[in-house]
Design a protein around this motif. Structure first.
Motif, PDB file in Angstrom:
ATOM      1  N   LEU A 202       0.822  -1.128   0.097  1.00 54.89           N
ATOM      2  CA  LEU A 202       0.022   0.117   0.163  1.00 54.89           C
ATOM      3  C   LEU A 202       0.777   1.200   0.099  1.00 54.89           C
ATOM      4  O   LEU A 202       2.006   1.048   0.659  1.00 54.89           O
ATOM      5  CB  LEU A 202      -0.879   0.019   1.279  1.00 54.89           C
ATOM      6  CG  LEU A 202      -1.801  -1.213   1.492  1.00 54.89           C
ATOM      7  CD1 LEU A 202      -2.428  -0.870   2.872  1.00 54.89           C
ATOM      8  CD2 LEU A 202      -2.725  -1.511   0.242  1.00 54.89           C
ATOM      9  N   THR A 203       0.338   2.432  -0.453  1.00 54.74           N
ATOM     10  CA  THR A 203       0.899   3.597  -0.495  1.00 54.74           C
ATOM     11  C   THR A 203       0.648   4.081   1.148  1.00 54.74           C
ATOM     12  O   THR A 203      -0.068   3.544   1.779  1.00 54.74           O
ATOM     13  CB  THR A 203       0.465   4.670  -1.253  1.00 54.74           C
ATOM     14  OG1 THR A 203      -1.043   4.966  -0.978  1.00 54.74           O
ATOM     15  CG2 THR A 203       0.421   4.168  -2.764  1.00 54.74           C
ATOM     16  N   PRO A 204       1.555   5.074   1.536  1.00 55.72           N
ATOM     17  CA  PRO A 204       1.266   5.446   3.089  1.00 55.72           C
ATOM     18  C   PRO A 204       0.027   5.825   3.260  1.00 55.72           C
ATOM     19  O   PRO A 204      -0.667   5.567   4.485  1.00 55.72           O
ATOM     20  CB  PRO A 204       2.384   6.505   3.255  1.00 55.72           C
ATOM     21  CG  PRO A 204       3.467   6.357   2.148  1.00 55.72           C
ATOM     22  CD  PRO A 204       2.815   5.495   1.132  1.00 55.72           C
ATOM     23  N   ILE A 205      -0.618   6.596   2.470  1.00 52.98           N
ATOM     24  CA  ILE A 205      -2.068   7.018   2.817  1.00 52.98           C
ATOM     25  C   ILE A 205      -2.936   5.920   2.886  1.00 52.98           C
ATOM     26  O   ILE A 205      -4.142   5.905   3.719  1.00 52.98           O
ATOM     27  CB  ILE A 205      -2.548   8.168   2.054  1.00 52.98           C
ATOM     28  CG1 ILE A 205      -3.718   8.797   2.481  1.00 52.98           C
ATOM     29  CG2 ILE A 205      -2.733   7.763   0.275  1.00 52.98           C
ATOM     30  CD1 ILE A 205      -4.132  10.228   1.761  1.00 52.98           C
ATOM     31  N   GLN A 206      -2.917   4.987   1.802  1.00 47.98           N
ATOM     32  CA  GLN A 206      -3.572   3.824   1.996  1.00 47.98           C
ATOM     33  C   GLN A 206      -3.422   2.859   3.254  1.00 47.98           C
ATOM     34  O   GLN A 206      -4.253   2.487   3.823  1.00 47.98           O
ATOM     35  CB  GLN A 206      -3.452   2.939   0.875  1.00 47.98           C
ATOM     36  CG  GLN A 206      -3.846   3.327  -0.711  1.00 47.98           C
ATOM     37  CD  GLN A 206      -3.427   2.716  -1.730  1.00 47.98           C
ATOM     38  OE1 GLN A 206      -2.193   2.126  -1.652  1.00 47.98           O
ATOM     39  NE2 GLN A 206      -4.220   2.818  -2.744  1.00 47.98           N
ATOM     40  N   ALA A 207      -2.178   2.869   3.522  1.00 44.69           N
ATOM     41  CA  ALA A 207      -1.759   2.216   4.847  1.00 44.69           C
ATOM     42  C   ALA A 207      -2.512   2.888   6.205  1.00 44.69           C
ATOM     43  O   ALA A 207      -3.035   2.089   6.884  1.00 44.69           O
ATOM     44  CB  ALA A 207      -0.341   2.020   5.048  1.00 44.69           C
ATOM     45  N   ARG A 208      -2.638   3.965   6.010  1.00 46.93           N
ATOM     46  CA  ARG A 208      -3.133   4.623   7.222  1.00 46.93           C
ATOM     47  C   ARG A 208      -4.633   4.425   7.151  1.00 46.93           C
ATOM     48  O   ARG A 208      -5.290   4.296   8.232  1.00 46.93           O
ATOM     49  CB  ARG A 208      -2.981   6.273   7.063  1.00 46.93           C
ATOM     50  CG  ARG A 208      -3.553   7.323   8.305  1.00 46.93           C
ATOM     51  CD  ARG A 208      -3.307   8.389   8.215  1.00 46.93           C
ATOM     52  NE  ARG A 208      -3.867   9.354   9.228  1.00 46.93           N
ATOM     53  CZ  ARG A 208      -5.172   9.582   9.352  1.00 46.93           C
ATOM     54  NH1 ARG A 208      -5.934   9.296   8.217  1.00 46.93           N
ATOM     55  NH2 ARG A 208      -5.537  10.580  10.171  1.00 46.93           N
ATOM     56  N   SER A 250      -6.178   2.061 -12.197  1.00 40.02           N
ATOM     57  CA  SER A 250      -6.325   2.388 -10.609  1.00 40.02           C
ATOM     58  C   SER A 250      -7.895   2.189 -10.329  1.00 40.02           C
ATOM     59  O   SER A 250      -8.335   1.753  -9.318  1.00 40.02           O
ATOM     60  CB  SER A 250      -6.048   3.630 -10.299  1.00 40.02           C
ATOM     61  OG  SER A 250      -6.712   4.727 -11.273  1.00 40.02           O
ATOM     62  N   GLN A 265      -2.722  -4.716  -2.080  1.00 38.77           N
ATOM     63  CA  GLN A 265      -3.639  -4.257  -3.396  1.00 38.77           C
ATOM     64  C   GLN A 265      -2.987  -5.021  -4.684  1.00 38.77           C
ATOM     65  O   GLN A 265      -1.841  -5.213  -4.619  1.00 38.77           O
ATOM     66  CB  GLN A 265      -3.582  -2.947  -3.514  1.00 38.77           C
ATOM     67  CG  GLN A 265      -2.135  -2.220  -3.822  1.00 38.77           C
ATOM     68  CD  GLN A 265      -2.108  -0.707  -3.788  1.00 38.77           C
ATOM     69  OE1 GLN A 265      -2.960  -0.105  -4.190  1.00 38.77           O
ATOM     70  NE2 GLN A 265      -1.121   0.125  -3.293  1.00 38.77           N
TER      71      GLN A 265
END
Length: 294
Positions: A202-208, A250, A265
């Motif tokens: 995940l990207t950082p914002i997805q992980a959050r 996406s 993902q």
């Protein structure tokens, strides 16, 4: 010349006082009065009252104005009248003023090659049936916006022009002489989507997002309510959505939790537009809120 502020208009990017043009017309020999307006296409249209016994045409008046006014202030048409149409109150009846007819006085077909290509572009942009090689771009209804459209379309056909050239060389015959030919711009090659790994982090914002406690994680969206004048064609909408899903990776992203509890993902190879586009009919508007929570 100091005119009223509400008498000023913008023509080809320049601020023009209509009263100044009318005053210049009144100063010409053989004229009693004049009125200038801008039509719905942004063209300057002048109306001149001819003195009794005087024989003069609109083109002659345009030529005389061109000797003392810059090109952008010379009306596209000058119509000669014996009297202005008046309202019951004795004021100028603007709605009764005649509309100029765009007629090529001496039509000469464009030569083959660049002239023919430019004429076809003009005809499409100006919405006229035929353009002669000596017809004036602005007289036919051209403006700065249409000139940019024509220049862009000409470039795709391998004909290079600049806005300045089109403003200075206002006929097909003149414009063809300054056009620079190059190879036509080829159609864009189809985009081949890169093969993405099956699962990736995940990207950082997805992980959050996945770290936040949430009762219904799959129900997280932004809503927009549109009031349309008529019902949409669902089949056409599905076709458009299917093209978007195929083009943009996406939109085919999905998320799943691995054996170690970490969220990952992946891109679906394909996505069914019918599954993504959900349609439902309601008989009561108050049911909309509860439907949105499903």
């Amino acid at each position: 010349f100091l005119g009223r502020a509400d008498d000023q208009v913008k023509v080809r990017g320049y601020r023009v006082a209509l009263g100044e043009i009318a005053q210049r017309l009144r100063q010409l020999e053989g004229l009693r009065d004049a009125h200038v307006r801008v039509d719905e296409r942004g063209q300057l249209i002048a109306y001149a009252l001819i003195a009794k016994g005087v024989q003069i045409d609109g083109e002659s008046l345009r030529a005389q104005l061109g000797e003392s006014l810059p090109d952008y202030m010379v009306p596209s048409h000058v119509l000669t009248l014996d009297a202005f149409p008046l309202t019951a109150n004795g004021k100028l009846d603007h709605s009764a003023l005649p509309t100029p007819q765009v007629i090529s006085q001496q039509f000469e077909a464009p030569h083959e090659g660049v002239e023919a290509s430019l004429a076809a572009l003009w005809e499409k942009a100006l919405n006229v049936e035929a353009v002669g090689r000596h017809d004036n771009f602005f007289t036919l209804g051209g403006d700065s916006i249409l000139s940019l459209q024509i220049i862009a379309r000409a470039r795709r056909q391998g004909i290079r022009l600049t806005p300045k050239q089109l403003f200075e060389k206002q006929t097909i015959a003149e414009l063809a002489q300054v056009a620079v030919l190059s190879e036509a711009k080829p159609a864009a090659a189809p985009i081949v989507a890169a093969v993405a790994p099956r699962d990736f982090a995940l990207t950082p914002i997805q992980a959050r997002f996945f770290a936040l406690p949430m009762a219904q994680r799959s129900h997280w969206n932004q809503s927009l309510l549109l009031d349309l004048p008529q019902a949409l064609d669902v089949a056409v909408l599905q076709q458009a959505l299917a093209l978007l899903l195929a083009q943009h990776d996406s939109l085919r992203l999905s998320f799943h939790q691995g054996d170690d509890g970490q969220w990952l993902q992946r891109y679906r190879d394909s996505e069914n537009a019918e599954r993504v586009l959900w349609t439902c009919e309601l008989t009561r508007e108050e049911d909309l809120a509860s439907l949105s929570d499903e």
